[in-house]
Motif scaffolding. Structure first.
Motif, short mmCIF file in Angstrom:
data_model
loop_
_atom_site.label_atom_id
_atom_site.label_comp_id
_atom_site.label_asym_id
_atom_site.label_seq_id
_atom_site.Cartn_x
_atom_site.Cartn_y
_atom_site.Cartn_z
N TYR A 176 48.46 -63.94 -76.47
CA TYR A 176 48.63 -65.23 -75.79
C TYR A 176 48.87 -66.39 -76.75
O TYR A 176 48.99 -67.53 -76.30
CB TYR A 176 47.40 -65.53 -74.93
CG TYR A 176 47.12 -64.48 -73.90
CD1 TYR A 176 47.93 -64.35 -72.78
CD2 TYR A 176 46.07 -63.59 -74.06
CE1 TYR A 176 47.69 -63.37 -71.82
CE2 TYR A 176 45.81 -62.60 -73.11
CZ TYR A 176 46.63 -62.50 -72.01
OH TYR A 176 46.40 -61.53 -71.08
N SER A 210 47.15 -72.44 -74.16
CA SER A 210 47.99 -71.41 -73.56
C SER A 210 47.13 -70.30 -72.95
O SER A 210 47.47 -69.74 -71.90
CB SER A 210 48.93 -70.83 -74.61
OG SER A 210 48.21 -70.19 -75.65
N SER A 216 47.13 -69.39 -68.79
CA SER A 216 47.43 -68.07 -68.26
C SER A 216 46.24 -67.45 -67.53
O SER A 216 46.42 -66.68 -66.59
CB SER A 216 47.90 -67.14 -69.38
OG SER A 216 46.91 -67.04 -70.38
#
Length: 638
Positions: free
Chosen positions: A227, A233, A237
């Motif tokens: 990731y 980030s 997600s």
């Protein structure tokens, strides 16, 4: 008599001239001294400081540089292992910073745990035992381990290979590879040598050990690779709201409860089933029926399984669930299939361990369980250790603090080690193993003896008897200087091969037995000697050999020193010819050994080998210098 008188030196112009001369000489000296200092500093380099170009190695004057060099050797030059162990985000060993503060009480608790927990061998490795990038370097603990093996097998590498199942060509090839058993593809070595190496590692101080941290592996070698390194980030997600990576942990079991997303559970399952080494995976007893069904589907009958396993079970239900995963073999392969998932080719049914039964059994959790058993609550532990952890999951083994404590207690020892380590590696290669030093001493001694016998005899005959063709002979001798040695290598090799002299000292000495340049120099010097000495000796009844040895050779010490120095330089630096005509390494002089070492080594060891190789030439020149200078100064003074 001095060129400038004492009175003349008082003149301003003369003083300026003398000052200019001294300044020019000093600048010239500096132009030679600076590259030498760079080479001397370069002889201490390893991978972490190879880009540096300083006269004084940074680790001698900077504790930060020393710490970075120590971190490199502590983790056997495996940067990813250090990141996972410390949970540290950096790009290389050159970016590593020591901890700002350490907690001695917490490190003391960790040391007590390491002594009492009796963890299996795969939980830790030791530093200074292996180099991944600095080829040719012998770290300190590798030298210790090597010394133990040399003593145990009486310096017989074949005995070691036979007993411990290895195939080392020589002691120069001895090594002890180290890799943490953290990921699935890494397998434990089962050789007797690996067992001896583990015993050596277990005997080392706790301060030089580093334990596998699956939490660091999960964060740095799995999540961040999947990731990215940005926590934003990851949050986007996973639909989470972590403030930083320090709040993301590896759960012992499948993440569940409020605030845990489905993607977090998927990540955990992917990591456990396919990434982490099976040595760290366990199953609850509730998985036993699924395990038995898996084995029944795979082997069909208990008789087939007993034959493969070499067991005597009467029913699949008697087979115990794996508690401590095997290191190899069929049981280990079946356990891997059960954890990862195995599809029956006949029924297409997927057999795998139930997700809820899987759990992580890592050093991190063993340490937390040990703390909880001793202190009961997190508040009691915080009071005892002087910490402020919010829960048990936030506690990680304080390995960086302990390593830094060891570093602070051994800074002087580490500086000495890093200063001389490459030189020790060179000496170990060329002195402890092989005949390079002995062959070089014999070769150079015989070459000097031959040069001081054959060349003076030839020059004496040309000078003393003055044959009509002496100048033609000298011309032929001087013509030999027009052809470099490389031109004559093939004819000389073929001649020595036909005479069956290869791989012998004769092959090294005979091609250079007579030297045209040396004969030319000696004849010129002999011509300058007073003829009256020869006439007086002849009148007194001295024979020709007595005149040669007691008069000519005695008065020719300066030029003989020049010839000896030149012969030694040529013989000592003989690489290509020695390698060509002595293909058996037992006959190699020093230069082929150094070339082989330099081919398999990095910059630091290469520079150290060049400095070591320069010492004999410097010593021989120092011994010949006084004789040569007497030959120059004394006649001028007379």
């Amino acid at each position: 008599m001095a060129i400038i008188s004492t009175i003349g030196r008082k003149s301003l112009k003369v003083r300026l001239l003398i000052g200019t001369i001294y300044a020019g000489l000093s600048i010239g000296a500096l132009t030679m001294l600076y590259p030498f200092c760079l080479m001397l500093a370069g002889s201490t380099k390893s991978a972490v400081d190879s880009p540096d170009a300083h006269i004084i190695p940074p680790f001698l004057r900077s504790e930060l540089a020393l710490y970075q060099k120590y971190m490199e050797t502590q983790f056997n030059e495996a940067f990813s292992v250090m990141k996972a162990t410390y949970g540290m985000e950096a790009t290389s060993f050159r970016d590593v910073k020591p901890p700002e503060t350490i907690n001695p009480r917490l490190t003391g608790i960790w040391e007590t745990f390491c002594r009492e927990a009796n963890l299996p061998f795969y939980c830790f490795d030791v530093g200074e035992l292996y180099v991944k990038d600095s080829r040719g370097v012998l770290p300190r603990r590798l030298r210790m381990f090597k010394r133990q093996m040399i003593e145990r097998f009486n310096n017989d590498i074949d005995a070691l290979n036979g007993e411990l199942g290895m195939n080392f060509v020589s002691w120069n090839n001895f090594n002890a590879p180290v890799q943490p058993l953290d990921l699935r593809f890494r397998k434990a070595s089962l050789t007797p040598f690996a067992s001896v190496q583990r015993g050596f590692a277990a005997a080392q101080p706790i301060g030089v050990r580093y334990y596998v941290s699956l939490e660091g592996v999960y964060l740095h070698n799995f999540l961040m690779l999947r990731y990215g390194k940005s926590i934003e980030s990851y949050n986007a997600s996973h639909k989470t709201a972590y403030a930083g990576w320090d709040q993301v942990h590896l759960d012992r079991r499948l993440p569940d409860g409020n605030g845990r997303s489905q993607l977090e559970r998927d990540d955990w399952e992917s990591f456990v089933r396919g990434i982490v080494n099976l040595l760290w995976v366990r199953c609850d007893k509730t998985a036993a029926p699924a395990y038995h069904a898996y084995l029944k589907a795979k082997y069909d009958t208990i008789a087939i399984l007993n034959k493969r396993y070499e067991t005597a079970y009467s029913d699949f239900g008697e087979i115990p669930l794996v508690e401590e995963p095997a290191l190899a073999g069929l049981v280990q392969a079946d356990w891997a299939g059960f954890v990862e998932g195995w599809k029956d080719p006949q029924t297409d049914v997927l057999h795998q361990a139930p997700l809820q039964s899987l759990r992580i059994h890592s050093v991190d959790f063993i340490f937390r369980d040990w703390l909880q058993a001793r202190h009961g609550t997190i508040a009691d532990f915080n009071a005892k250790a002087g910490t402020s952890f919010s829960d048990w999951l936030a506690i990680r083994p304080p390995q960086q603090d302990l390593h830094y404590q060891y570093f602070k207690a051994h800074t002087g020892e580490l500086r000495r080690e890093f200063t001389v380590r490459n030189f020790i590696s060179v000496f170990d290669y060329i002195v402890m193993h092989g005949r390079g030093i002995l062959n070089t001493i014999i070769y150079c001694s015989l070459a000097i003896l031959a040069a001081l016998t054959i060349n003076p005899l030839a020059a004496y005959a040309l000078s003393r008897y003055k044959p009509p063709s002496s100048y033609k002979v000298l011309l032929v001798l001087m013509m030999t200087m027009a052809f470099p040695p490389m031109v004559t290598q093939i004819p000389v090799f073929l001649m020595l091969r036909d005479l069956h002299l290869l791989n012998s000292f004769w092959a090294l000495i005979l091609p250079g037995l007579a030297n045209g340049y040396s004969i030319f120099l000696l004849k010129g010097f002999f011509d300058s000697l007073p003829q009256e000495l020869y006439e007086s000796a002849a009148i007194d009844g001295a024979g020709e050999f007595r005149i040669f040895f007691q008069i000519t050779m005695s008065l020719s010490k300066p030029i003989l020193a020049v010839i000896a120095l030149n012969t030694f330089t040529l013989a000592y630096g003989n690489f290509m010819m020695a390698l060509l005509i002595c293909q058996d390494e037992k006959m190699w002089p020093l230069m082929p050994w150094l070339y082989q070492l330099q081919q398999r080594s990095t910059t630091g060891v290469v520079m150290a080998s060049l400095l070591v190789a320069a010492v004999p030439t410097f010593v021989i020149f120092s011994l010949c210098q006084n004789i040569i200078m007497r030959g120059i100064v004394v006649p001028v003074e007379k």
